[in-house]
Design a protein around this motif. Structure first.
Motif, PDB file in Angstrom:
ATOM      1  N   ASP A 142      -7.243   5.511 -12.511  1.00  0.00           N
ATOM      2  CA  ASP A 142      -6.211   6.348 -13.131  1.00  0.00           C
ATOM      3  C   ASP A 142      -6.565   7.825 -13.044  1.00  0.00           C
ATOM      4  O   ASP A 142      -5.701   8.663 -12.772  1.00  0.00           O
ATOM      5  CB  ASP A 142      -5.982   5.948 -14.595  1.00  0.00           C
ATOM      6  N   ALA A 143      -7.822   8.167 -13.279  1.00  0.00           N
ATOM      7  CA  ALA A 143      -8.241   9.573 -13.196  1.00  0.00           C
ATOM      8  C   ALA A 143      -8.107  10.086 -11.762  1.00  0.00           C
ATOM      9  O   ALA A 143      -7.623  11.203 -11.536  1.00  0.00           O
ATOM     10  CB  ALA A 143      -9.682   9.727 -13.680  1.00  0.00           C
ATOM     11  N   TYR A 144      -8.505   9.277 -10.794  1.00  0.00           N
ATOM     12  CA  TYR A 144      -8.409   9.658  -9.387  1.00  0.00           C
ATOM     13  C   TYR A 144      -6.942   9.810  -8.988  1.00  0.00           C
ATOM     14  O   TYR A 144      -6.539  10.789  -8.357  1.00  0.00           O
ATOM     15  CB  TYR A 144      -9.112   8.599  -8.534  1.00  0.00           C
ATOM     16  N   TRP A 145      -6.132   8.848  -9.374  1.00  0.00           N
ATOM     17  CA  TRP A 145      -4.731   8.859  -8.979  1.00  0.00           C
ATOM     18  C   TRP A 145      -3.956   9.974  -9.667  1.00  0.00           C
ATOM     19  O   TRP A 145      -2.953  10.451  -9.138  1.00  0.00           O
ATOM     20  CB  TRP A 145      -4.109   7.500  -9.257  1.00  0.00           C
ATOM     21  N   GLU A 146      -4.400  10.384 -10.849  1.00  0.00           N
ATOM     22  CA  GLU A 146      -3.748  11.509 -11.531  1.00  0.00           C
ATOM     23  C   GLU A 146      -3.900  12.783 -10.707  1.00  0.00           C
ATOM     24  O   GLU A 146      -2.998  13.614 -10.635  1.00  0.00           O
ATOM     25  CB  GLU A 146      -4.379  11.719 -12.908  1.00  0.00           C
ATOM     26  N   ILE A 147      -5.039  12.935 -10.068  1.00  0.00           N
ATOM     27  CA  ILE A 147      -5.382  14.167  -9.364  1.00  0.00           C
ATOM     28  C   ILE A 147      -4.975  14.120  -7.894  1.00  0.00           C
ATOM     29  O   ILE A 147      -4.630  15.132  -7.309  1.00  0.00           O
ATOM     30  CB  ILE A 147      -6.892  14.436  -9.526  1.00  0.00           C
ATOM     31  N   ASP A 148      -4.990  12.935  -7.286  1.00  0.00           N
ATOM     32  CA  ASP A 148      -4.760  12.829  -5.855  1.00  0.00           C
ATOM     33  C   ASP A 148      -3.548  11.927  -5.568  1.00  0.00           C
ATOM     34  O   ASP A 148      -3.629  10.704  -5.691  1.00  0.00           O
ATOM     35  CB  ASP A 148      -6.019  12.273  -5.181  1.00  0.00           C
ATOM     36  N   ALA A 149      -2.439  12.548  -5.172  1.00  0.00           N
ATOM     37  CA  ALA A 149      -1.200  11.806  -4.938  1.00  0.00           C
ATOM     38  C   ALA A 149      -1.354  10.803  -3.791  1.00  0.00           C
ATOM     39  O   ALA A 149      -0.822   9.691  -3.859  1.00  0.00           O
ATOM     40  CB  ALA A 149      -0.051  12.765  -4.648  1.00  0.00           C
ATOM     41  N   TYR A 150      -2.080  11.180  -2.745  1.00  0.00           N
ATOM     42  CA  TYR A 150      -2.285  10.273  -1.612  1.00  0.00           C
ATOM     43  C   TYR A 150      -3.055   9.031  -2.068  1.00  0.00           C
ATOM     44  O   TYR A 150      -2.698   7.907  -1.716  1.00  0.00           O
ATOM     45  CB  TYR A 150      -3.026  10.986  -0.476  1.00  0.00           C
ATOM     46  N   ALA A 151      -4.098   9.247  -2.859  1.00  0.00           N
ATOM     47  CA  ALA A 151      -4.886   8.115  -3.367  1.00  0.00           C
ATOM     48  C   ALA A 151      -4.013   7.214  -4.234  1.00  0.00           C
ATOM     49  O   ALA A 151      -4.097   5.983  -4.148  1.00  0.00           O
ATOM     50  CB  ALA A 151      -6.094   8.613  -4.153  1.00  0.00           C
ATOM     51  N   ARG A 152      -3.167   7.829  -5.062  1.00  0.00           N
ATOM     52  CA  ARG A 152      -2.271   7.050  -5.930  1.00  0.00           C
ATOM     53  C   ARG A 152      -1.286   6.232  -5.082  1.00  0.00           C
ATOM     54  O   ARG A 152      -1.119   5.038  -5.300  1.00  0.00           O
ATOM     55  CB  ARG A 152      -1.517   7.978  -6.874  1.00  0.00           C
ATOM     56  N   GLU A 153      -0.670   6.883  -4.113  1.00  0.00           N
ATOM     57  CA  GLU A 153       0.338   6.217  -3.277  1.00  0.00           C
ATOM     58  C   GLU A 153      -0.242   5.048  -2.497  1.00  0.00           C
ATOM     59  O   GLU A 153       0.392   4.011  -2.340  1.00  0.00           O
ATOM     60  CB  GLU A 153       0.945   7.232  -2.312  1.00  0.00           C
ATOM     61  N   HIS A 154      -1.483   5.213  -2.030  1.00  0.00           N
ATOM     62  CA  HIS A 154      -2.110   4.176  -1.205  1.00  0.00           C
ATOM     63  C   HIS A 154      -3.083   3.289  -1.983  1.00  0.00           C
ATOM     64  O   HIS A 154      -3.799   2.484  -1.385  1.00  0.00           O
ATOM     65  CB  HIS A 154      -2.807   4.827  -0.005  1.00  0.00           C
ATOM     66  N   LYS A 155      -3.106   3.454  -3.303  1.00  0.00           N
ATOM     67  CA  LYS A 155      -3.962   2.622  -4.169  1.00  0.00           C
ATOM     68  C   LYS A 155      -5.426   2.668  -3.742  1.00  0.00           C
ATOM     69  O   LYS A 155      -6.122   1.646  -3.705  1.00  0.00           O
ATOM     70  CB  LYS A 155      -3.477   1.177  -4.213  1.00  0.00           C
ATOM     71  N   ILE A 156      -5.903   3.864  -3.423  1.00  0.00           N
ATOM     72  CA  ILE A 156      -7.301   4.020  -3.031  1.00  0.00           C
ATOM     73  C   ILE A 156      -8.143   4.014  -4.308  1.00  0.00           C
ATOM     74  O   ILE A 156      -7.933   4.831  -5.198  1.00  0.00           O
ATOM     75  CB  ILE A 156      -7.508   5.333  -2.256  1.00  0.00           C
ATOM     76  N   PRO A 157      -9.086   3.111  -4.428  1.00  0.00           N
ATOM     77  CA  PRO A 157      -9.870   3.029  -5.660  1.00  0.00           C
ATOM     78  C   PRO A 157     -10.872   4.180  -5.789  1.00  0.00           C
ATOM     79  O   PRO A 157     -11.387   4.699  -4.795  1.00  0.00           O
ATOM     80  CB  PRO A 157     -10.588   1.686  -5.557  1.00  0.00           C
ATOM     81  N   ALA A 158     -11.116   4.560  -7.020  1.00  0.00           N
ATOM     82  CA  ALA A 158     -12.077   5.622  -7.309  1.00  0.00           C
ATOM     83  C   ALA A 158     -13.457   5.273  -6.764  1.00  0.00           C
ATOM     84  O   ALA A 158     -14.213   6.163  -6.369  1.00  0.00           O
ATOM     85  CB  ALA A 158     -12.147   5.865  -8.816  1.00  0.00           C
ATOM     86  N   SER A 159     -13.786   3.999  -6.708  1.00  0.00           N
ATOM     87  CA  SER A 159     -15.113   3.602  -6.217  1.00  0.00           C
ATOM     88  C   SER A 159     -15.334   4.034  -4.773  1.00  0.00           C
ATOM     89  O   SER A 159     -16.457   4.353  -4.388  1.00  0.00           O
ATOM     90  CB  SER A 159     -15.319   2.098  -6.366  1.00  0.00           C
TER      91      SER A 159
END
Length: 177
Positions: free
Chosen positions: A84-101
């Motif tokens: 959630d923290a990663y996806w809040e900051i990075d729209a591409y990561a959110r859109e592609h479900k890239i995990p913070a790990s």
């Protein structure tokens, strides 16, 4: 065995990989234990290569970002503790479900590259979420309002807090742009 090794090399949990592949976590566990086999092993191999390429891209971006600044022993890499923290900051990561790990692993690899190249130490810290930054800004304002600016020590504290406030406001602005 190969799937587990590649997943671990990328710093992904079975849950993270299942998120990437849009399959259940149990499916990944079954594949890794050879209880089931993927219908299309070539596609799975291609997906794993894509994830590796994304990891390498993240490493390059982090290294490039650090190299745009002066590298010192106070250099810092920010990464994220939760999706959630990663996806809040990075729209591409959110859109592609890239995990913070995956970002965590890339940050660690970028740290190794920078430390070897510049013979220095680089810290990795957790990036604050927007909510955390806004809460800290409110705390700073409260702390500053309670200070006696005629007292030199409290005046110094005010200035220190102001520096932190400006830095946090800059971070918020960067994330909006």
């Amino acid at each position: 065995m190969e799937l587990r090794a590649r997943r671990r090399a990328l710093g992904l949990s079975p849950k993270d990989l299942s998120l990437f592949l849009a399959v259940g976590e149990g499916v990944v566990a079954d594949w890794e234990s050879n209880h089931r086999h993927p219908r299309d092993p070539g596609r799975l191999r291609g997906d794993l290569n894509d994830i590796r390429d994304l990891h390498d891209q993240l490493v390059s971006e982090i290294v490039d970002q650090l190299e745009e600044t002066e590298i010192t022993n106070k250099s810092l890499i920010e990464t994220y503790w939760t999706n959630d923290a990663y996806w809040e900051i990075d729209a591409y990561a959110r859109e592609h479900k890239i995990p913070a790990s995956l970002h965590n692993t890339a940050a660690a690899h970028a740290q190794q590259i920078i430390e070897a190249k510049y013979s220095t130490t680089v810290s990795i810290e957790r990036a604050l979420t927007r909510k955390e930054i806004l809460a800290r800004l409110a705390d700073i304002q409260d702390e500053q309002n309670e200070l006696d600016l005629d007292d030199p020590e409290e005046s110094f504290t005010f200035d220190t807090l102001d520096f932190e406030r400006i830095s946090l406001e800059h971070t918020l602005k960067e994330r909006r742009d």
